[in-house]
Design a protein around this motif. Structure first.
Motif, mmCIF file in Angstrom:
data_model
loop_
_atom_site.group_PDB
_atom_site.id
_atom_site.type_symbol
_atom_site.label_atom_id
_atom_site.label_comp_id
_atom_site.label_asym_id
_atom_site.label_seq_id
_atom_site.Cartn_x
_atom_site.Cartn_y
_atom_site.Cartn_z
ATOM 1 N N VAL A 69 -1.283 0.297 -1.900
ATOM 2 C CA VAL A 69 -2.314 0.834 -1.010
ATOM 3 C C VAL A 69 -1.714 1.079 0.367
ATOM 4 O O VAL A 69 -1.922 2.122 0.973
ATOM 5 C CB VAL A 69 -3.522 -0.125 -0.924
ATOM 6 C CG1 VAL A 69 -4.521 0.347 0.113
ATOM 7 C CG2 VAL A 69 -4.184 -0.249 -2.284
ATOM 8 N N SER A 70 -0.979 0.102 0.865
ATOM 9 C CA SER A 70 -0.273 0.236 2.133
ATOM 10 C C SER A 70 0.881 -0.755 2.140
ATOM 11 O O SER A 70 0.719 -1.904 1.731
ATOM 12 C CB SER A 70 -1.202 -0.052 3.312
ATOM 13 O OG SER A 70 -0.470 -0.058 4.523
ATOM 14 N N LYS A 71 2.005 -0.318 2.605
ATOM 15 C CA LYS A 71 3.163 -1.212 2.692
ATOM 16 C C LYS A 71 2.997 -2.219 3.824
ATOM 17 O O LYS A 71 3.648 -3.245 3.844
ATOM 18 C CB LYS A 71 4.449 -0.410 2.915
ATOM 19 C CG LYS A 71 4.774 0.552 1.809
ATOM 20 C CD LYS A 71 5.166 -0.166 0.551
ATOM 21 C CE LYS A 71 5.565 0.819 -0.523
ATOM 22 N NZ LYS A 71 5.468 0.283 -1.844
ATOM 23 N N ARG A 72 2.126 -1.918 4.761
ATOM 24 C CA ARG A 72 1.947 -2.768 5.936
ATOM 25 C C ARG A 72 0.849 -3.802 5.695
ATOM 26 O O ARG A 72 -0.310 -3.462 5.471
ATOM 27 C CB ARG A 72 1.623 -1.918 7.146
ATOM 28 C CG ARG A 72 2.744 -0.907 7.444
ATOM 29 C CD ARG A 72 2.625 -0.323 8.795
ATOM 30 N NE ARG A 72 2.413 -1.330 9.805
ATOM 31 C CZ ARG A 72 3.337 -1.747 10.655
ATOM 32 N NH1 ARG A 72 4.532 -1.260 10.597
ATOM 33 N NH2 ARG A 72 3.044 -2.640 11.567
ATOM 34 N N ALA A 73 1.225 -5.066 5.777
ATOM 35 C CA ALA A 73 0.274 -6.160 5.564
ATOM 36 C C ALA A 73 -0.853 -6.124 6.590
ATOM 37 O O ALA A 73 -1.986 -6.506 6.285
ATOM 38 C CB ALA A 73 0.999 -7.501 5.622
ATOM 39 N N VAL A 74 -0.558 -5.655 7.783
ATOM 40 C CA VAL A 74 -1.579 -5.579 8.831
ATOM 41 C C VAL A 74 -2.737 -4.688 8.382
ATOM 42 O O VAL A 74 -3.911 -5.031 8.553
ATOM 43 C CB VAL A 74 -0.959 -5.046 10.147
ATOM 44 C CG1 VAL A 74 -2.023 -4.751 11.174
ATOM 45 C CG2 VAL A 74 0.051 -6.025 10.687
ATOM 46 N N LYS A 75 -2.415 -3.556 7.776
ATOM 47 C CA LYS A 75 -3.457 -2.634 7.311
ATOM 48 C C LYS A 75 -4.224 -3.218 6.130
ATOM 49 O O LYS A 75 -5.446 -3.098 6.049
ATOM 50 C CB LYS A 75 -2.839 -1.289 6.924
ATOM 51 C CG LYS A 75 -2.322 -0.516 8.111
ATOM 52 C CD LYS A 75 -1.783 0.826 7.694
ATOM 53 C CE LYS A 75 -1.265 1.590 8.908
ATOM 54 N NZ LYS A 75 -0.774 2.916 8.547
ATOM 55 N N ARG A 76 -3.509 -3.861 5.198
ATOM 56 C CA ARG A 76 -4.180 -4.475 4.049
ATOM 57 C C ARG A 76 -5.117 -5.590 4.502
ATOM 58 O O ARG A 76 -6.245 -5.704 4.018
ATOM 59 C CB ARG A 76 -3.148 -5.021 3.054
ATOM 60 C CG ARG A 76 -2.313 -3.943 2.392
ATOM 61 C CD ARG A 76 -1.529 -4.470 1.214
ATOM 62 N NE ARG A 76 -0.730 -5.645 1.481
ATOM 63 C CZ ARG A 76 0.541 -5.646 1.865
ATOM 64 N NH1 ARG A 76 1.168 -4.492 2.056
ATOM 65 N NH2 ARG A 76 1.191 -6.765 2.053
ATOM 66 N N ASN A 77 -4.675 -6.400 5.444
ATOM 67 C CA ASN A 77 -5.506 -7.499 5.941
ATOM 68 C C ASN A 77 -6.726 -6.986 6.698
ATOM 69 O O ASN A 77 -7.806 -7.573 6.615
ATOM 70 C CB ASN A 77 -4.692 -8.435 6.824
ATOM 71 C CG ASN A 77 -3.691 -9.234 6.030
ATOM 72 O OD1 ASN A 77 -3.859 -9.433 4.827
ATOM 73 N ND2 ASN A 77 -2.636 -9.676 6.683
ATOM 74 N N ARG A 78 -6.589 -5.883 7.424
ATOM 75 C CA ARG A 78 -7.725 -5.304 8.135
ATOM 76 C C ARG A 78 -8.784 -4.829 7.141
ATOM 77 O O ARG A 78 -9.975 -5.073 7.321
ATOM 78 C CB ARG A 78 -7.274 -4.139 9.025
ATOM 79 C CG ARG A 78 -8.375 -3.629 9.946
ATOM 80 C CD ARG A 78 -7.967 -2.370 10.685
ATOM 81 N NE ARG A 78 -7.859 -1.228 9.798
ATOM 82 C CZ ARG A 78 -8.902 -0.565 9.285
ATOM 83 N NH1 ARG A 78 -10.118 -0.949 9.557
ATOM 84 N NH2 ARG A 78 -8.718 0.468 8.504
ATOM 85 N N ASN A 93 -11.010 -4.342 -6.285
ATOM 86 C CA ASN A 93 -9.655 -3.793 -6.210
ATOM 87 C C ASN A 93 -9.697 -2.501 -5.417
ATOM 88 O O ASN A 93 -10.572 -1.662 -5.651
ATOM 89 C CB ASN A 93 -9.103 -3.472 -7.603
ATOM 90 C CG ASN A 93 -8.749 -4.700 -8.383
ATOM 91 O OD1 ASN A 93 -8.360 -5.706 -7.817
ATOM 92 N ND2 ASN A 93 -8.884 -4.621 -9.690
ATOM 93 N N LEU A 94 -8.747 -2.330 -4.520
ATOM 94 C CA LEU A 94 -8.612 -1.069 -3.803
ATOM 95 C C LEU A 94 -7.454 -0.300 -4.408
ATOM 96 O O LEU A 94 -6.418 -0.875 -4.725
ATOM 97 C CB LEU A 94 -8.352 -1.309 -2.315
ATOM 98 C CG LEU A 94 -9.601 -1.468 -1.460
ATOM 99 C CD1 LEU A 94 -10.302 -2.760 -1.769
ATOM 100 C CD2 LEU A 94 -9.258 -1.377 -0.006
ATOM 101 N N ARG A 95 -7.643 0.985 -4.560
ATOM 102 C CA ARG A 95 -6.618 1.837 -5.146
ATOM 103 C C ARG A 95 -5.827 2.535 -4.046
ATOM 104 O O ARG A 95 -6.304 2.671 -2.919
ATOM 105 C CB ARG A 95 -7.271 2.865 -6.056
ATOM 106 C CG ARG A 95 -7.956 2.185 -7.205
ATOM 107 C CD ARG A 95 -8.559 3.161 -8.143
ATOM 108 N NE ARG A 95 -8.839 2.431 -9.365
ATOM 109 C CZ ARG A 95 -8.532 2.863 -10.556
ATOM 110 N NH1 ARG A 95 -7.976 4.018 -10.711
ATOM 111 N NH2 ARG A 95 -8.808 2.138 -11.607
ATOM 112 N N PRO A 96 -4.629 2.999 -4.388
ATOM 113 C CA PRO A 96 -3.840 3.725 -3.389
ATOM 114 C C PRO A 96 -4.639 4.884 -2.801
ATOM 115 O O PRO A 96 -5.350 5.591 -3.507
ATOM 116 C CB PRO A 96 -2.640 4.230 -4.194
ATOM 117 C CG PRO A 96 -2.494 3.231 -5.297
ATOM 118 C CD PRO A 96 -3.902 2.825 -5.641
#
Length: 127
Positions: free
Chosen positions: A63-72, A98-101
């Motif tokens: 979904v996102s390589k950045r943990a900051v975006k996933r956590n938000r 579940n979130l998809r790409p």
């Protein structure tokens, strides 16, 4: 806003149970699995679970390589879960989202609208 302990899904056995036995609903880039609570997988006594909902959000690095975006996104959906009013006659139920790409590109409003539509389709709300 942090999801309280009593509403969190924890443990590999719980997630495996939901993936195997949960009913699946999909709306856009969100997928919701709904399963009746299996009290044998929890540490708490079954009588403390009356009408309780537990919720988990799975966001892969696709979904996102950045943990900051996933956590938000996770915090946003936890807050939406806590604000949502569910049917009062629900048995103890577990929800796994579940979130998809591509979900990271959605605006917050669109993501919350998909969440709202998804839980209505799953029959978890009165409206």
């Amino acid at each position: 806003m942090v999801l309280p302990q009593r509403h969190r899904l924890r443990g590999r056995g719980v997630f495996d149970y939901i993936y195997q036995r949960g009913q699946r609903f999909q709306q856009g880039l969100l997928q919701l699995r709904v399963a009746d609570a299996a009290t044998n997988l929890l540490r708490e006594p079954p009588e403390t679970l009356e009408g309780e909902l537990r919720f988990g959000v799975v966001i892969s690095s696709k979904v996102s390589k950045r943990a900051v975006k996933r956590n938000r996104l996770r915090r946003l959906l936890h807050e939406a879960f806590l604000r949502q009013t569910f049917r009062s006659d629900l048995p103890p139920t577990w929800l796994l989202l579940n979130l998809r790409p591509g979900a990271v590109e959605l605006s917050d409003d669109n993501l919350l609208e998909e969440w709202s539509t998804l839980i209505q389709r799953a029959g978890l709300t009165d409206s």
